[in-house]
Design a protein around this motif. Structure first.
Motif, PDB file in Angstrom:
ATOM      1  N   THR A   1      13.522 -25.248  -0.039  1.00 47.52           N
ATOM      2  CA  THR A   1      14.195 -24.658  -1.188  1.00 47.52           C
ATOM      3  C   THR A   1      14.972 -23.402  -0.790  1.00 47.52           C
ATOM      4  N   ALA A   2      14.436 -22.652   0.164  1.00 44.81           N
ATOM      5  CA  ALA A   2      15.126 -21.436   0.613  1.00 44.81           C
ATOM      6  C   ALA A   2      16.426 -21.777   1.319  1.00 44.81           C
ATOM      7  N   SER A   3      16.395 -22.771   2.213  1.00 44.63           N
ATOM      8  CA  SER A   3      17.623 -23.165   2.911  1.00 44.63           C
ATOM      9  C   SER A   3      18.624 -23.781   1.947  1.00 44.63           C
ATOM     10  N   TRP A   4      18.124 -24.491   0.923  1.00 43.87           N
ATOM     11  CA  TRP A   4      19.049 -25.021  -0.093  1.00 43.87           C
ATOM     12  C   TRP A   4      19.719 -23.866  -0.832  1.00 43.87           C
ATOM     13  N   ALA A   5      18.966 -22.817  -1.128  1.00 43.12           N
ATOM     14  CA  ALA A   5      19.516 -21.679  -1.870  1.00 43.12           C
ATOM     15  C   ALA A   5      20.646 -21.004  -1.103  1.00 43.12           C
ATOM     16  N   VAL A   6      20.427 -20.714   0.182  1.00 44.41           N
ATOM     17  CA  VAL A   6      21.470 -20.015   0.954  1.00 44.41           C
ATOM     18  C   VAL A   6      22.640 -20.952   1.253  1.00 44.41           C
ATOM     19  N   MET A   7      22.405 -22.250   1.320  1.00 44.43           N
ATOM     20  CA  MET A   7      23.510 -23.193   1.493  1.00 44.43           C
ATOM     21  C   MET A   7      24.366 -23.248   0.227  1.00 44.43           C
ATOM     22  N   SER A   8      23.723 -23.260  -0.932  1.00 44.86           N
ATOM     23  CA  SER A   8      24.447 -23.383  -2.199  1.00 44.86           C
ATOM     24  C   SER A   8      25.019 -22.056  -2.684  1.00 44.86           C
ATOM     25  N   TYR A   9      24.391 -20.956  -2.275  1.00 46.66           N
ATOM     26  CA  TYR A   9      24.862 -19.622  -2.651  1.00 46.66           C
ATOM     27  C   TYR A   9      25.038 -18.801  -1.371  1.00 46.66           C
ATOM     28  N   PRO A  10      26.107 -19.014  -0.642  1.00 47.80           N
ATOM     29  CA  PRO A  10      26.280 -18.366   0.678  1.00 47.80           C
ATOM     30  C   PRO A  10      26.424 -16.850   0.616  1.00 47.80           C
ATOM     31  N   GLU A  11      26.628 -16.287  -0.579  1.00 46.08           N
ATOM     32  CA  GLU A  11      26.738 -14.828  -0.685  1.00 46.08           C
ATOM     33  C   GLU A  11      25.391 -14.131  -0.594  1.00 46.08           C
ATOM     34  N   ILE A  12      24.299 -14.892  -0.597  1.00 49.72           N
ATOM     35  CA  ILE A  12      22.961 -14.293  -0.501  1.00 49.72           C
ATOM     36  C   ILE A  12      22.863 -13.454   0.768  1.00 49.72           C
ATOM     37  N   GLN A  13      22.185 -12.316   0.636  1.00 46.89           N
ATOM     38  CA  GLN A  13      22.187 -11.289   1.684  1.00 46.89           C
ATOM     39  C   GLN A  13      21.555 -11.741   3.000  1.00 46.89           C
ATOM     40  N   ALA A  14      20.366 -12.346   2.957  1.00 49.35           N
ATOM     41  CA  ALA A  14      19.656 -12.705   4.187  1.00 49.35           C
ATOM     42  C   ALA A  14      18.564 -13.711   3.869  1.00 49.35           C
ATOM     43  N   LEU A  15      18.019 -14.307   4.940  1.00 48.26           N
ATOM     44  CA  LEU A  15      16.991 -15.331   4.804  1.00 48.26           C
ATOM     45  C   LEU A  15      15.910 -15.127   5.856  1.00 48.26           C
TER      46      LEU A  15
ATOM     47  N   MET B   1      12.017 -38.105   0.168  1.00 49.79           N
ATOM     48  CA  MET B   1      11.426 -36.825   0.560  1.00 49.79           C
ATOM     49  C   MET B   1      12.170 -36.209   1.730  1.00 49.79           C
ATOM     50  N   ASN B   2      13.465 -36.184   1.664  1.00 47.65           N
ATOM     51  CA  ASN B   2      14.297 -35.756   2.778  1.00 47.65           C
ATOM     52  C   ASN B   2      14.392 -34.234   2.821  1.00 47.65           C
ATOM     53  N   LEU B   3      13.394 -33.604   3.433  1.00 45.22           N
ATOM     54  CA  LEU B   3      13.388 -32.146   3.553  1.00 45.22           C
ATOM     55  C   LEU B   3      14.117 -31.747   4.834  1.00 45.22           C
ATOM     56  N   ASN B   4      15.422 -31.785   4.782  1.00 46.40           N
ATOM     57  CA  ASN B   4      16.272 -31.510   5.944  1.00 46.40           C
ATOM     58  C   ASN B   4      16.667 -30.038   5.973  1.00 46.40           C
ATOM     59  N   SER B   5      15.711 -29.184   6.231  1.00 47.52           N
ATOM     60  CA  SER B   5      15.944 -27.739   6.172  1.00 47.52           C
ATOM     61  C   SER B   5      16.960 -27.269   7.202  1.00 47.52           C
ATOM     62  N   ALA B   6      16.905 -27.793   8.429  1.00 44.96           N
ATOM     63  CA  ALA B   6      17.829 -27.358   9.481  1.00 44.96           C
ATOM     64  C   ALA B   6      19.267 -27.692   9.122  1.00 44.96           C
ATOM     65  N   GLU B   7      19.485 -28.860   8.573  1.00 46.37           N
ATOM     66  CA  GLU B   7      20.847 -29.265   8.194  1.00 46.37           C
ATOM     67  C   GLU B   7      21.402 -28.343   7.121  1.00 46.37           C
ATOM     68  N   GLN B   8      20.561 -27.957   6.172  1.00 48.25           N
ATOM     69  CA  GLN B   8      20.998 -27.036   5.125  1.00 48.25           C
ATOM     70  C   GLN B   8      21.205 -25.633   5.681  1.00 48.25           C
ATOM     71  N   LEU B   9      20.341 -25.215   6.589  1.00 44.17           N
ATOM     72  CA  LEU B   9      20.431 -23.870   7.152  1.00 44.17           C
ATOM     73  C   LEU B   9      21.736 -23.672   7.914  1.00 44.17           C
ATOM     74  N   CYS B  10      22.214 -24.710   8.567  1.00 39.77           N
ATOM     75  CA  CYS B  10      23.451 -24.601   9.345  1.00 39.77           C
ATOM     76  C   CYS B  10      24.683 -24.399   8.464  1.00 39.77           C
ATOM     77  N   LYS B  11      24.537 -24.566   7.166  1.00 43.23           N
ATOM     78  CA  LYS B  11      25.651 -24.316   6.242  1.00 43.23           C
ATOM     79  C   LYS B  11      25.756 -22.850   5.840  1.00 43.23           C
ATOM     80  N   TYR B  12      24.771 -22.047   6.248  1.00 42.21           N
ATOM     81  CA  TYR B  12      24.704 -20.640   5.856  1.00 42.21           C
ATOM     82  C   TYR B  12      25.267 -19.758   6.959  1.00 42.21           C
TER      83      TYR B  12
END
Length: 476
Positions: A297-311, A344-355
């Motif tokens: 969920t955290a990686s989805w958040a920063v992928m969808s809202y790239p203005e977020i400060q840090a992760l 149940m595709n929890l692809n955190s790395a793929e989402q993280l690379c969008k940030y």
């Protein structure tokens, strides 16, 4: 009784006793169990404290003011009756969302001919049916154990105590958010700006891990100003920050009463909307901190809202599939792969690379959950893969064979002494690495991936690779 009922019904059917048992159960239920709700209702009607609670609840529903809400927070009751504080409909247009909710990254479909596609669909139909049954039965319970009622019941006294502490000692504000799929999300907001000498403006959104609840979960890390949040950068003084935490909604999902990755993303979306539109924070003032499976969920958040400060991702993994294959028989590999990718595709790395923002990863050296062999084999920790995928995307010219080999030697260190020995053996010059990265960013100011390291010697790439990994990875 609930979980064994299908087997019991099959047994009774074979014995020809289904009708007899149903009639007997109905009779005993009507004679013995029916009076108890009436007795309970009569007892509550005669209880002055309960009468007071009901009057406060009704008054809050009619007039949802902060004073009424503060009175209501003194009671612990079924969360479904808590008045909603915020709904996604207040800021979002229902027509802009798909039927399921917010968008998720999906595996790219394979191109096939029309006839071939129909035949393939028919051939794989049994696999689809079995995958659906697995995902919606024991698969979901293995992935989200916090949704199992027995676990919730066992932890209830601890959760009540933790919630009371947050409300009474930390002056936490409990809020009920309604996501786009109808799920009710339980959150706790702690504002520490009122404390003497605390003037931080960073909002930390916490995403809990498996069977994690905000009353006793990772929320305590930023709340008490502990590591690892202070590791991200010296300027983030988390004892002076404001805090919002997301309860992973494992026992508050109205969609079939259970959570799935789509529901988790929908929940995270409404939490961010609440923070921005109701609490008045800018996205650039928000930081996300996640534990274990909360990294999705955290990686989805920063992928969808790239203005977020840090992760910050603590004890998280890159992909669920390798961990699922670890616990299932090898003969089930195709079925497990299809089930995970489909449901149940929890692809955190793929989402993280969008940030594009700053990321800190923490690896737990004795982790038993996200290792594919065992906690003794530290190189099987999927946190290593998460780091490598992130660095390979951001710095592809640095992450050559030489750079990856140096990083793997550093990751194999099981303590700080071994880590320092590997770092010094490559004679890493921190000042030189900082100057290279700063000059590249100043001259180009481009988004990731960077081409830095393109004209470097193998020795320079190794130094830069180790410098990058040490500043993005922490071994507690």
């Amino acid at each position: 009784s609930y979980y064994s009922s299908p087997l019991l019904l099959c047994y009774l059917y074979r014995k020809g006793s289904v009708c007899v048992c149903v009639r007997s159960y109905s009779l005993w239920h009507s004679l013995l169990l029916s009076p108890f709700p009436s007795l309970s209702g009569w007892g509550r009607w005669r209880n002055s404290e309960y009468q007071q609670f009901i009057s406060i609840l009704e008054e809050t529903r009619k007039n949802h003011t902060p004073s009424n809400k503060k009175k209501l927070a003194c009671y612990d009751f079924d969360f479904s009756h808590w008045p909603a504080d915020f709904s996604w409909e207040e800021v979002s247009n229902p027509k802009l969302l798909s039927k399921a909710g917010v968008s998720l990254l999906k595996p790219e479909p394979k191109l096939r001919g029309a006839a071939d596609s129909v035949l393939n669909s028919l051939r794989t139909l049994p696999c689809h049916i079995v995958s659906f049954l697995i995902a919606h039965s024991f698969g979901r319970r293995i992935l989200y154990p916090g949704s199992v009622y027995l676990l919730q019941r066992a932890m209830r006294p601890m959760l009540q105590q933790g919630q009371a502490r947050l409300i009474e000692e930390c002056e936490g504000q409990r809020n009920k958010l309604v996501a786009c799929d109808g799920n009710e999300i339980d959150t706790m907001f702690v504002d520490r700006r009122r404390e003497e000498g605390l003037h931080g403006q960073t909002l930390v959104i916490c995403c809990e891990g498996n069977a994690g609840f905000y009353e006793v979960g990772c929320m305590n890390t930023p709340l008490e100003g502990k590591e690892p949040l202070t590791l991200l950068h010296n300027k983030y003084l988390f004892p002076t920050s404001i805090l919002l935490t997301i309860f992973r909604c494992e026992d508050h999902c109205s969609y079939m009463g259970v959570p799935f990755p789509q529901n988790e993303a929908n929940a995270m979306d409404v939490v961010i909307q609440f923070a921005v539109h109701k609490l008045g924070f800018q996205l650039s003032d928000i930081m996300v901190y996640a534990w274990s499976i909360g990294g999705f969920t955290a990686s989805w958040a920063v992928m969808s809202y790239p203005e977020i400060q840090a992760l910050v991702l603590d004890a998280s993994f890159d992909d669920l599939l390798p961990l699922a294959l670890k616990v299932m028989p090898d003969s089930w590999r195709p079925l497990v792969t299809h089930t995970v990718r489909q449901y149940m595709n929890l692809n955190s790395a793929e989402q993280l690379c969008k940030y594009q923002g700053p990321v800190l990863l923490i690896r737990r050296t004795k982790d038993e959950i996200i290792t594919t062999t065992g906690p003794e084999d530290i190189m099987s920790n999927r946190g290593n893969n998460l780091l490598l995928k992130l660095l390979q995307f951001r710095y592809p010219k640095v992450m050559t064979d030489d750079g990856v080999r140096a990083i793997r030697a550093w990751l194999a260190a099981s303590n700080h002494v071994e880590e320092a020995a590997v770092y010094s053996s490559y004679e890493v010059d921190d000042d030189w690495c900082v100057s290279v990265l700063q000059s590249y960013k100043t001259e180009r100011d481009v988004f990731f991936p960077w081409s830095v390291g393109e004209d470097m010697t193998p020795e320079g790439r190794r130094q830069l690779a180790l410098f990058l990994v040490r500043n993005n990875f922490h071994l507690p």
